[in-house]
Design a protein around this motif. Structure first.
Motif, PDB file in Angstrom:
ATOM      1  N   GLY A  57       0.758  -1.343   0.060  1.00 16.11           N
ATOM      2  CA  GLY A  57       0.034   0.038  -0.003  1.00 16.11           C
ATOM      3  C   GLY A  57       0.893   1.296   0.020  1.00 16.11           C
ATOM      4  O   GLY A  57       2.130   1.107   0.174  1.00 16.11           O
ATOM      5  N   GLY A  58       0.193   2.364  -0.027  1.00 15.36           N
ATOM      6  CA  GLY A  58       0.752   3.600   0.024  1.00 15.36           C
ATOM      7  C   GLY A  58       1.449   4.124  -1.047  1.00 15.36           C
ATOM      8  O   GLY A  58       1.399   3.466  -2.218  1.00 15.36           O
ATOM      9  N   PRO A  59       1.918   5.386  -1.111  1.00 15.43           N
ATOM     10  CA  PRO A  59       2.660   5.871  -2.280  1.00 15.43           C
ATOM     11  C   PRO A  59       3.628   4.971  -2.751  1.00 15.43           C
ATOM     12  O   PRO A  59       4.641   4.329  -2.210  1.00 15.43           O
ATOM     13  N   GLY A  60       3.609   4.622  -4.266  1.00 14.21           N
ATOM     14  CA  GLY A  60       4.609   3.551  -4.840  1.00 14.21           C
ATOM     15  C   GLY A  60       4.279   2.262  -4.686  1.00 14.21           C
ATOM     16  O   GLY A  60       4.965   1.204  -4.987  1.00 14.21           O
ATOM     17  N   GLY A  61       3.150   2.138  -4.126  1.00 12.96           N
ATOM     18  CA  GLY A  61       2.536   0.689  -3.802  1.00 12.96           C
ATOM     19  C   GLY A  61       2.071   0.058  -5.069  1.00 12.96           C
ATOM     20  O   GLY A  61       1.828   0.720  -6.084  1.00 12.96           O
ATOM     21  N   GLY A  62       1.725  -1.090  -4.750  1.00  8.53           N
ATOM     22  CA  GLY A  62       0.797  -2.051  -5.828  1.00  8.53           C
ATOM     23  C   GLY A  62       1.236  -3.606  -5.624  1.00  8.53           C
ATOM     24  O   GLY A  62       1.411  -3.651  -4.700  1.00  8.53           O
ATOM     25  N   TRP A  63       1.431  -4.142  -6.965  1.00  5.37           N
ATOM     26  CA  TRP A  63       1.610  -5.231  -7.029  1.00  5.37           C
ATOM     27  C   TRP A  63       2.948  -5.722  -7.214  1.00  5.37           C
ATOM     28  O   TRP A  63       3.567  -5.076  -8.173  1.00  5.37           O
ATOM     29  N   VAL A  64       3.590  -6.475  -6.461  1.00  3.23           N
ATOM     30  CA  VAL A  64       5.208  -6.898  -6.738  1.00  3.23           C
ATOM     31  C   VAL A  64       5.319  -8.309  -6.732  1.00  3.23           C
ATOM     32  O   VAL A  64       4.593  -9.214  -6.178  1.00  3.23           O
ATOM     33  N   LEU A  65       6.349  -8.682  -7.460  1.00  2.00           N
ATOM     34  CA  LEU A  65       6.646 -10.238  -7.332  1.00  2.00           C
ATOM     35  C   LEU A  65       7.313 -10.580  -6.086  1.00  2.00           C
ATOM     36  O   LEU A  65       7.934  -9.917  -5.324  1.00  2.00           O
ATOM     37  N   ALA A  66       6.579 -11.801  -5.641  1.00  2.00           N
ATOM     38  CA  ALA A  66       7.057 -12.309  -4.570  1.00  2.00           C
ATOM     39  C   ALA A  66       7.887 -13.455  -4.580  1.00  2.00           C
ATOM     40  O   ALA A  66       8.748 -14.027  -3.726  1.00  2.00           O
ATOM     41  N   CYS A  67       8.505 -13.771  -5.657  1.00  4.48           N
ATOM     42  CA  CYS A  67       9.564 -14.591  -6.077  1.00  4.48           C
ATOM     43  C   CYS A  67      10.274 -14.524  -7.430  1.00  4.48           C
ATOM     44  O   CYS A  67       9.712 -13.793  -8.002  1.00  4.48           O
ATOM     45  N   ASP A  68      11.260 -15.342  -7.457  1.00  2.29           N
ATOM     46  CA  ASP A  68      12.064 -14.971  -8.864  1.00  2.29           C
ATOM     47  C   ASP A  68      11.438 -15.795  -9.775  1.00  2.29           C
ATOM     48  O   ASP A  68      10.873 -16.969  -9.716  1.00  2.29           O
ATOM     49  N   LEU A  69      11.308 -15.064 -11.138  1.00  2.00           N
ATOM     50  CA  LEU A  69      10.642 -16.024 -12.391  1.00  2.00           C
ATOM     51  C   LEU A  69      11.430 -17.256 -12.413  1.00  2.00           C
ATOM     52  O   LEU A  69      10.792 -18.005 -13.309  1.00  2.00           O
ATOM     53  N   ASN A  70      12.663 -17.554 -12.171  1.00  6.09           N
ATOM     54  CA  ASN A  70      13.316 -18.594 -12.532  1.00  6.09           C
ATOM     55  C   ASN A  70      12.771 -19.896 -11.429  1.00  6.09           C
ATOM     56  O   ASN A  70      12.980 -20.885 -12.010  1.00  6.09           O
ATOM     57  N   ASP A  71      12.064 -19.402 -10.772  1.00  9.64           N
ATOM     58  CA  ASP A  71      11.553 -20.393  -9.720  1.00  9.64           C
ATOM     59  C   ASP A  71      10.053 -20.788 -10.185  1.00  9.64           C
ATOM     60  O   ASP A  71       9.419 -21.593  -9.663  1.00  9.64           O
ATOM     61  N   LEU A  72       9.485 -20.071 -10.978  1.00 10.14           N
ATOM     62  CA  LEU A  72       8.079 -20.287 -11.653  1.00 10.14           C
ATOM     63  C   LEU A  72       8.076 -20.971 -12.898  1.00 10.14           C
ATOM     64  O   LEU A  72       8.776 -20.387 -14.099  1.00 10.14           O
ATOM     65  N   THR A  73       7.197 -21.878 -13.147  1.00  9.98           N
ATOM     66  CA  THR A  73       7.151 -22.371 -14.731  1.00  9.98           C
ATOM     67  C   THR A  73       5.425 -21.865 -15.064  1.00  9.98           C
ATOM     68  O   THR A  73       4.621 -21.492 -14.101  1.00  9.98           O
ATOM     69  N   VAL A  74       5.291 -21.961 -16.238  1.00  7.34           N
ATOM     70  CA  VAL A  74       3.935 -21.887 -16.526  1.00  7.34           C
ATOM     71  C   VAL A  74       2.907 -22.536 -16.110  1.00  7.34           C
ATOM     72  O   VAL A  74       1.815 -22.317 -15.810  1.00  7.34           O
ATOM     73  N   LYS A  75       3.319 -23.782 -15.779  1.00  8.56           N
ATOM     74  CA  LYS A  75       2.541 -24.872 -15.023  1.00  8.56           C
ATOM     75  C   LYS A  75       2.051 -24.375 -13.597  1.00  8.56           C
ATOM     76  O   LYS A  75       0.795 -24.290 -13.134  1.00  8.56           O
TER      77      LYS A  75
END
Length: 145
Positions: A57-75
């Motif tokens: 929240g707050g100024p500059g807030g929003g949605w951020v990645l909580a993990c590295d994309l290397n750890d995520l698959t499309v599945k």
């Protein structure tokens, strides 16, 4: 028949978030997807529950990645969405006592099971970081915002 585009849309958002760095507001994501911020918040909540993003929240807030994309698959994203079925075709349910319908349904179900297994295997082999790398190494059609 309209197709379910949630997987493609969420992959799009996650890769943009990675490439941009920092937080992305629901309003910014809504503009990117040509939808409204309420839909974005509802959809992103699924990814938050899976631990892939978090909201600030707050100024500059929003949605951020909580993990590295290397750890995520499309599945991983596919499973987070919770699809009922990946294909629109299915067995008939007109006459359960008919042996022809039963034989046809057996064949259709076998084919769908085989196709779904192959699809999930392919989705599990593709990391989101690979897609992001493909975007960065190619000449984009449009500037990434």
């Amino acid at each position: 028949m309209q197709r379910d585009t949630r997987l493609a849309r969420l992959l799009h958002v996650l890769i943009h978030m990675h490439l941009r760095g920092g937080a992305s507001t629901s309003e910014t994501i809504a503009l990117m997807l040509h939808t409204n911020p309420v839909f974005v918040r509802r959809t992103m909540a699924v990814l938050r529950e899976s631990g892939y993003v978090r909201s600030t929240g707050g100024p500059g807030g929003g949605w951020v990645l909580a993990c590295d994309l290397n750890d995520l698959t499309v599945k991983d994203i596919y499973e987070a969405i919770g699809h009922a079925a990946p294909f629109v075709i299915g067995p008939a349910d007109d006459n359960r006592a008919c042996p022809v319908e039963a034989a046809v349904n057996d064949y259709i179900n076998e084919a769908l099971d085989s196709a779904e297994s192959a699809l999930l295997q392919l989705l599990g082999e593709k990391r989101l970081s690979e897609i992001a790398h493909e975007v960065k190494s190619s000449k984009p059609r449009k500037q990434i915002k």
